[in-house]
Design an enzyme around this catalytic site. Sequence first.
Site, PDB file in Angstrom:
ATOM      1  N   ASN A 115     -11.102  -2.456  -5.220  1.00 28.81           N
ATOM      2  CA  ASN A 115     -10.334  -1.503  -6.034  1.00 28.81           C
ATOM      3  C   ASN A 115     -11.028  -1.132  -7.352  1.00 28.81           C
ATOM      4  OD1 ASN A 115      -7.134  -2.823  -4.918  1.00 28.81           O
ATOM      5  ND2 ASN A 115      -8.158  -0.954  -4.252  1.00 28.81           N
ATOM      6  N   TRP A 116     -12.113  -1.848  -7.704  1.00 27.98           N
ATOM      7  CA  TRP A 116     -12.890  -1.460  -8.892  1.00 27.98           C
ATOM      8  C   TRP A 116     -13.548  -0.102  -8.701  1.00 27.98           C
ATOM      9  CZ3 TRP A 116     -11.815  -4.277 -12.979  1.00 27.98           C
ATOM     10  CH2 TRP A 116     -11.473  -5.619 -12.824  1.00 27.98           C
ATOM     11  N   ASP A 158       0.829  -1.212   0.000  1.00 33.64           N
ATOM     12  CA  ASP A 158       0.000   0.000   0.000  1.00 33.64           C
ATOM     13  C   ASP A 158       0.861   1.260   0.000  1.00 33.64           C
ATOM     14  OD1 ASP A 158      -2.344   1.433   0.004  1.00 33.64           O
ATOM     15  OD2 ASP A 158      -2.724   1.208   2.148  1.00 33.64           O
ATOM     16  N   GLY A 159       0.314   2.330  -0.563  1.00 35.38           N
ATOM     17  CA  GLY A 159       0.974   3.636  -0.500  1.00 35.38           C
ATOM     18  C   GLY A 159       1.553   4.129  -1.819  1.00 35.38           C
ATOM     19  N   GLY A 184      -0.002   5.467  -4.364  1.00 35.03           N
ATOM     20  CA  GLY A 184      -0.604   6.740  -4.766  1.00 35.03           C
ATOM     21  C   GLY A 184      -0.035   7.905  -3.968  1.00 35.03           C
ATOM     22  N   ARG A 185       0.068   7.727  -2.653  1.00 34.48           N
ATOM     23  CA  ARG A 185       0.607   8.810  -1.817  1.00 34.48           C
ATOM     24  C   ARG A 185       2.073   9.069  -2.137  1.00 34.48           C
ATOM     25  NH1 ARG A 185      -1.195   6.010   3.400  1.00 34.48           N
ATOM     26  NH2 ARG A 185      -1.783   4.463   1.835  1.00 34.48           N
ATOM     27  N   TRP A 186       2.819   8.011  -2.424  1.00 32.99           N
ATOM     28  CA  TRP A 186       4.223   8.171  -2.800  1.00 32.99           C
ATOM     29  C   TRP A 186       4.313   9.068  -4.037  1.00 32.99           C
ATOM     30  CZ3 TRP A 186       7.065   7.241  -7.186  1.00 32.99           C
ATOM     31  CH2 TRP A 186       8.465   7.225  -7.041  1.00 32.99           C
ATOM     32  N   SER A 196      -7.724  -5.504  -5.128  1.00 38.89           N
ATOM     33  CA  SER A 196      -8.792  -6.048  -4.292  1.00 38.89           C
ATOM     34  C   SER A 196     -10.143  -5.974  -5.008  1.00 38.89           C
ATOM     35  CB  SER A 196      -8.872  -5.271  -2.971  1.00 38.89           C
ATOM     36  OG  SER A 196      -9.467  -4.002  -3.177  1.00 38.89           O
TER      37      SER A 196
HETATM   38  C1  IPE Z   1      -5.466  -2.674  -0.180  1.00 35.87           C
HETATM   39  O1  IPE Z   1      -5.099  -1.342  -0.315  1.00 35.87           O
HETATM   40  C2  IPE Z   1      -5.474  -3.364  -1.499  1.00 35.87           C
HETATM   41  C3  IPE Z   1      -4.178  -3.514  -2.134  1.00 35.87           C
HETATM   42  C4  IPE Z   1      -3.024  -3.187  -1.625  1.00 35.87           C
HETATM   43  C5  IPE Z   1      -4.196  -4.124  -3.434  1.00 35.87           C
HETATM   44  P1  IPE Z   1      -6.198  -0.196  -0.484  1.00 35.87           P
HETATM   45  O2  IPE Z   1      -5.448   1.067  -0.623  1.00 35.87           O
HETATM   46  O3  IPE Z   1      -7.146  -0.547  -1.557  1.00 35.87           O
HETATM   47  O4  IPE Z   1      -6.967  -0.276   0.908  1.00 35.87           O
HETATM   48  P2  IPE Z   1      -7.819   0.825   1.672  1.00 35.87           P
HETATM   49  O5  IPE Z   1      -8.780   1.400   0.686  1.00 35.87           O
HETATM   50  O6  IPE Z   1      -6.876   1.855   2.188  1.00 35.87           O
HETATM   51  O7  IPE Z   1      -8.477   0.067   2.774  1.00 35.87           O
HETATM   52  C1  IPE Z   2      -1.608   0.204  -3.315  1.00 36.31           C
HETATM   53  O1  IPE Z   2      -1.356   1.563  -3.397  1.00 36.31           O
HETATM   54  C2  IPE Z   2      -1.790  -0.437  -4.656  1.00 36.31           C
HETATM   55  C3  IPE Z   2      -3.177  -0.804  -4.970  1.00 36.31           C
HETATM   56  C4  IPE Z   2      -4.207  -0.712  -4.174  1.00 36.31           C
HETATM   57  C5  IPE Z   2      -3.419  -1.340  -6.298  1.00 36.31           C
HETATM   58  P1  IPE Z   2      -2.556   2.615  -3.392  1.00 36.31           P
HETATM   59  O2  IPE Z   2      -2.939   2.903  -4.781  1.00 36.31           O
HETATM   60  O3  IPE Z   2      -3.653   2.166  -2.517  1.00 36.31           O
HETATM   61  O4  IPE Z   2      -1.832   3.885  -2.758  1.00 36.31           O
HETATM   62  P2  IPE Z   2      -2.460   4.915  -1.747  1.00 36.31           P
HETATM   63  O5  IPE Z   2      -3.008   4.139  -0.591  1.00 36.31           O
HETATM   64  O6  IPE Z   2      -3.538   5.650  -2.494  1.00 36.31           O
HETATM   65  O7  IPE Z   2      -1.335   5.779  -1.357  1.00 36.31           O
HETATM   66 MG    MG Z   3      -4.068   2.433  -0.565  1.00 35.21          MG
END
Ligand code: IPE
Ligand code: IPE
Ligand code: MG
Length: 244
Positions: A70-71, A22-23, A25-27, A67
């Site tokens: 994620n859709w 995770d992270g 997008g924020r990165w 997940s």
């Molecule tokens: C969990 O991360 C799913 C994956 C890493 C693929 P998310 O970023 O989707 O989870 P939430 O929305 O913060 O719970």
């Molecule tokens: C995890 O990174 C990757 C996926 C869920 C596919 P995110 O995309 O959730 O990144 P943040 O949480 O927005 O920083």
């Molecule tokens: Mg995330």
Amino acid sequence: MKLTIEELRKNPLPEHIAIIMDGNGRWAKRQGLPRLAGHRIGVQALKNVVMAFDELNIKYLTVYAFSTENWKRPADEIDGLMELIVEFLDKEIDYLDAHGVCVHPIGDVSVLTGKARDKILAAYERTKENNNIIFNVALNYGGRQEIIRGIKQLCQDVQDNKCTIDEIDEKLFNQYLYTANQPDPDLLIRSSGELRISNFLLWQIAYTEMWVSDVMWPDFSKQDLWRAIYDYQNRERRYGGLGK
Ligand code: IPE
Ligand code: IPE
Ligand code: MG
């Protein structure tokens, strides 16, 4: 303290590690880049983790890549993620196969878009006999979805007289999960500091040790993985008992 591989080898290693990557997008946001740039560097971090597993001889790796929730993201981000899955497999399949990695999709991959479904199924077909690392890639995966799917298959088997209701126990139900015949994760790592499970491996993590890092996934290094393992080795797992 910088860890060494010798330090880690002094104590039993986990057999199975699950990772919520995770992270991304924020990165990217912090760097002033589009979210997809974070996902792209995140794929590189994943490759480093696979190589670290190879080096340490840890057999089971389960990563959360996409997940069932994620859709909800914008279509262009979803399309970009699917494209990255394709790129990753195209680029790394020879390495993975040569290192005895079985690329095992978990989740309902039948509805993945673009070439992602065909690529992941082809990767599994090519590597399914490999036994060095079982690399479970969770794609369109949800823990609740997995449990409902298992219940449906089990009910069908009862209806077909393949087993009886009395025979149902935890061990039998395990066989109806994507991770059938695999040990439960010993350690669950989540990057980016979020303190939640986000519908990952709900059944399998009943007694898993959790380790959360504030590091965003694209920055997650071998040293971070080693730190998680080292901390794990210094915990006492009591399973509801009184321990030592
Ligand atoms: C969990 O991360 C799913 C994956 C890493 C693929 P998310 O970023 O989707 O989870 P939430 O929305 O913060 O719970
Ligand atoms: C995890 O990174 C990757 C996926 C869920 C596919 P995110 O995309 O959730 O990144 P943040 O949480 O927005 O920083
Ligand atoms: Mg995330």
